[in-house]
Design a protein around this motif. Sequence first.
Motif, PDB file in Angstrom:
ATOM      1  N   VAL A 258      26.541  39.900  39.117  1.00 56.61           N
ATOM      2  CA  VAL A 258      27.413  41.072  39.034  1.00 56.61           C
ATOM      3  C   VAL A 258      28.758  40.649  38.466  1.00 56.61           C
ATOM      4  CG1 VAL A 258      28.176  40.742  41.423  1.00 56.61           C
ATOM      5  CG2 VAL A 258      28.452  42.973  40.351  1.00 56.61           C
ATOM      6  N   SER A 259      29.325  41.480  37.623  1.00 49.98           N
ATOM      7  CA  SER A 259      30.637  41.225  37.054  1.00 49.98           C
ATOM      8  C   SER A 259      31.681  41.964  37.874  1.00 49.98           C
ATOM      9  CB  SER A 259      30.678  41.704  35.594  1.00 49.98           C
ATOM     10  OG  SER A 259      31.959  41.495  35.037  1.00 49.98           O
ATOM     11  N   LEU A 260      32.684  41.240  38.326  1.00 49.58           N
ATOM     12  CA  LEU A 260      33.702  41.825  39.191  1.00 49.58           C
ATOM     13  C   LEU A 260      35.096  41.639  38.586  1.00 49.58           C
ATOM     14  CD1 LEU A 260      32.407  40.528  42.638  1.00 49.58           C
ATOM     15  CD2 LEU A 260      32.392  42.897  41.866  1.00 49.58           C
ATOM     16  N   ASN A 261      35.875  42.685  38.621  1.00 51.65           N
ATOM     17  CA  ASN A 261      37.251  42.611  38.151  1.00 51.65           C
ATOM     18  C   ASN A 261      38.260  42.729  39.295  1.00 51.65           C
ATOM     19  OD1 ASN A 261      36.567  42.464  35.348  1.00 51.65           O
ATOM     20  ND2 ASN A 261      36.083  44.658  35.395  1.00 51.65           N
ATOM     21  N   ASN A 262      37.738  42.947  40.497  1.00 51.49           N
ATOM     22  CA  ASN A 262      38.603  43.115  41.660  1.00 51.49           C
ATOM     23  C   ASN A 262      39.329  41.808  41.971  1.00 51.49           C
ATOM     24  OD1 ASN A 262      39.808  43.830  44.028  1.00 51.49           O
ATOM     25  ND2 ASN A 262      37.974  44.654  44.999  1.00 51.49           N
TER      26      ASN A 262
ATOM     27  N   GLY B  92      33.579  27.530  42.778  1.00 51.29           N
ATOM     28  CA  GLY B  92      33.327  27.807  44.181  1.00 51.29           C
ATOM     29  C   GLY B  92      32.001  28.497  44.403  1.00 51.29           C
ATOM     30  N   GLU B  93      31.714  28.747  45.641  1.00 48.20           N
ATOM     31  CA  GLU B  93      30.539  29.510  46.029  1.00 48.20           C
ATOM     32  C   GLU B  93      30.986  30.711  46.844  1.00 48.20           C
ATOM     33  OE1 GLU B  93      26.872  26.389  46.445  1.00 48.20           O
ATOM     34  OE2 GLU B  93      28.323  26.435  48.102  1.00 48.20           O
ATOM     35  N   GLY B  94      30.137  31.726  46.849  1.00 46.45           N
ATOM     36  CA  GLY B  94      30.520  32.899  47.613  1.00 46.45           C
ATOM     37  C   GLY B  94      29.455  33.966  47.609  1.00 46.45           C
ATOM     38  N   PHE B  95      29.797  35.102  48.207  1.00 44.02           N
ATOM     39  CA  PHE B  95      28.871  36.216  48.358  1.00 44.02           C
ATOM     40  C   PHE B  95      29.514  37.508  47.862  1.00 44.02           C
ATOM     41  CE2 PHE B  95      27.372  33.028  51.213  1.00 44.02           C
ATOM     42  CZ  PHE B  95      25.994  33.183  51.248  1.00 44.02           C
ATOM     43  N   TYR B  96      28.683  38.395  47.401  1.00 42.16           N
ATOM     44  CA  TYR B  96      29.104  39.712  46.946  1.00 42.16           C
ATOM     45  C   TYR B  96      29.303  40.618  48.158  1.00 42.16           C
ATOM     46  CZ  TYR B  96      28.728  44.199  44.409  1.00 42.16           C
ATOM     47  OH  TYR B  96      28.935  45.460  43.899  1.00 42.16           O
TER      48      TYR B  96
ATOM     49  N   LEU C  87      26.353  34.965  45.170  1.00 41.60           N
ATOM     50  CA  LEU C  87      26.727  35.010  43.762  1.00 41.60           C
ATOM     51  C   LEU C  87      26.410  33.679  43.105  1.00 41.60           C
ATOM     52  CD1 LEU C  87      30.180  36.699  44.262  1.00 41.60           C
ATOM     53  CD2 LEU C  87      28.262  37.757  43.050  1.00 41.60           C
ATOM     54  N   ASN C  88      26.105  33.753  41.800  1.00 38.36           N
ATOM     55  CA  ASN C  88      26.072  32.507  41.050  1.00 38.36           C
ATOM     56  C   ASN C  88      27.479  31.917  41.064  1.00 38.36           C
ATOM     57  OD1 ASN C  88      23.362  32.180  40.210  1.00 38.36           O
ATOM     58  ND2 ASN C  88      23.639  33.759  38.634  1.00 38.36           N
TER      59      ASN C  88
ATOM     60  N   ILE D 175      39.398  36.029  39.657  1.00 38.47           N
ATOM     61  CA  ILE D 175      38.051  35.619  40.060  1.00 38.47           C
ATOM     62  C   ILE D 175      37.068  35.989  38.971  1.00 38.47           C
ATOM     63  CG2 ILE D 175      36.244  35.873  41.814  1.00 38.47           C
ATOM     64  CD1 ILE D 175      38.470  36.737  43.739  1.00 38.47           C
ATOM     65  N   GLU D 176      36.305  35.013  38.524  1.00 39.71           N
ATOM     66  CA  GLU D 176      35.255  35.254  37.538  1.00 39.71           C
ATOM     67  C   GLU D 176      33.913  34.901  38.159  1.00 39.71           C
ATOM     68  OE1 GLU D 176      35.918  33.220  33.891  1.00 39.71           O
ATOM     69  OE2 GLU D 176      37.955  34.023  33.606  1.00 39.71           O
ATOM     70  N   THR D 177      32.943  35.770  37.947  1.00 35.27           N
ATOM     71  CA  THR D 177      31.601  35.517  38.452  1.00 35.27           C
ATOM     72  C   THR D 177      30.658  35.220  37.310  1.00 35.27           C
ATOM     73  OG1 THR D 177      31.118  37.891  38.421  1.00 35.27           O
ATOM     74  CG2 THR D 177      31.931  36.971  40.475  1.00 35.27           C
ATOM     75  N   ASP D 178      29.712  34.343  37.557  1.00 36.50           N
ATOM     76  CA  ASP D 178      28.710  33.983  36.549  1.00 36.50           C
ATOM     77  C   ASP D 178      27.614  35.028  36.583  1.00 36.50           C
ATOM     78  OD1 ASP D 178      26.878  32.869  34.887  1.00 36.50           O
ATOM     79  OD2 ASP D 178      26.688  30.970  35.962  1.00 36.50           O
ATOM     80  N   THR D 179      27.451  35.754  35.461  1.00 36.48           N
ATOM     81  CA  THR D 179      26.443  36.837  35.424  1.00 36.48           C
ATOM     82  C   THR D 179      25.154  36.403  34.743  1.00 36.48           C
ATOM     83  OG1 THR D 179      27.415  37.671  33.350  1.00 36.48           O
ATOM     84  CG2 THR D 179      28.236  38.599  35.429  1.00 36.48           C
ATOM     85  N   LYS D 180      25.021  35.109  34.445  1.00 38.35           N
ATOM     86  CA  LYS D 180      23.800  34.632  33.802  1.00 38.35           C
ATOM     87  C   LYS D 180      22.682  34.530  34.807  1.00 38.35           C
ATOM     88  CE  LYS D 180      26.403  31.953  30.389  1.00 38.35           C
ATOM     89  NZ  LYS D 180      26.671  30.601  29.880  1.00 38.35           N
ATOM     90  N   ASN D 181      21.471  34.766  34.384  1.00 33.70           N
ATOM     91  CA  ASN D 181      20.308  34.614  35.276  1.00 33.70           C
ATOM     92  C   ASN D 181      20.014  33.141  35.500  1.00 33.70           C
ATOM     93  OD1 ASN D 181      19.726  37.371  35.673  1.00 33.70           O
ATOM     94  ND2 ASN D 181      18.844  37.465  33.626  1.00 33.70           N
TER      95      ASN D 181
END
Length: 450
Positions: A223-227, A388-392, A402-403, A444-450
């Motif tokens: 998921v791509s997040l801008n928050n 880092g690591e984390g959760f949506y 999250l990736n 914060i940037e999330t990796d949206t690649k599968n």
Amino acid sequence: MNKNIFIEKLFQRAKELKIEEFEVYYISGENTSLKIFNGKVDSFSDNTNQGISFRGKFHGKMGYSYSESFDEEDVNFLINEAKENASIIENTDEQIIFGEKCDYRETETYSEDLDNIKIEEIKEFLFKMEDYVKSLDKRIKNVNNCAFVIGKGERIIKNSKGIDLRDIGNFAYTVISVSVSDGSKIKTDYDFKIGKRFSDFDYKKLGDKVVKKALSKLDVVNVSLNNKLCVIENTTLASLIGSMLGNFYAESVQKGVSKLKGKLNDTIANENVTLIDDPFLKDGYSNSSFDAEGVPTEYKEIIKNGVLKTYLYNLKTAKKDGVKSTGNASKSGFKGTIGTSCYNLYLKNGDASLEKLFEELGEGVFVTSFAGLHSGLNSISGDFSLAGEGFYIKDGKLSKALNQITIAGNFYNLLEDIIKIGNDLKFDSSGIGCPSVLVKGLNIETDTKN
């Protein structure tokens, strides 16, 4: 020779030689460590070490010496070595030996319960924990680390100004880490427990927690997040504060390498932030009645309601600023020179549950670990860019993992941008504690690649 007899001989010899000022510092450590792997003992160590240092003032200069030996001839060796070292010292900083009349507050540092634990009991505990963890889920591929450590230490400080202090402390620590796989990806996680009594350690509770954490990483969402809002988990925030801790030391401020210079009594954090150093904390990991110079320790609020109230001082840095030492002098060992450290440092609990923090976040990231603090954090400017690591967090609820995520920001801005503080205070293995917090302003940037 018995350490007490040796110390007395060294002390008397220094008096006979009319050394201007002098101090004897003794430290010992015992460490028993047991690790198992696949139902067998993988490693076992039972180490004991001790040493003594001597410092004395010769013609106005302080000389240092140390020894791991306690033979008769080492008495004169320590004094002569310190005298020789004093003669070649070029540093003009005044070295201080403490001698004020003080009251020392008693605090719990030692648990007899830990002395009574048998190696067979530790083995049984670890075997049960490993077996239990493996039985919880077929996706568990390996128990990578399953270990238990008991540590014990003693200090003695005695000097020519009347200080004669002794303390002894101990602790126990267990850690377990696991690897899990769903066939397409492998994830790992770990957990630990520090305690003062063997009854503090519940292998089922620890096992359930580490397996749940590891398995939750297998269910991934892209998921791509801008928050720019996020919740940072307690021990994750503790690791960041630990990496920036040196900026609160007076020595760093005096050298001009801390951005906190000139900030005393200024607001440097949100008003809900209170950062405490407490050497008397109940069941504290790093309790102490006196520091490495024999100065009484004290409870202190470094940041109180967002305002910077004090730096952390030893005698030398305190004299430079014309203040009293805060009792934060430290030595890394009997060979070490005087530095600065804290005791049980923690961010004061708030009143929000973790679930309440998620609700207020609404949608965003729950950051559960930082990687690369040694390279991705500038410990002077406070700027960081960390993997880092984390959760949506979706609709105020914990969702899927999250990736890889990247979190960038500034430590000092983060202190100001803490919106709400949780009530889940937890200490990490280095003795720094935090509750989870809701923070704004991070990139914060999330990796949206599968």
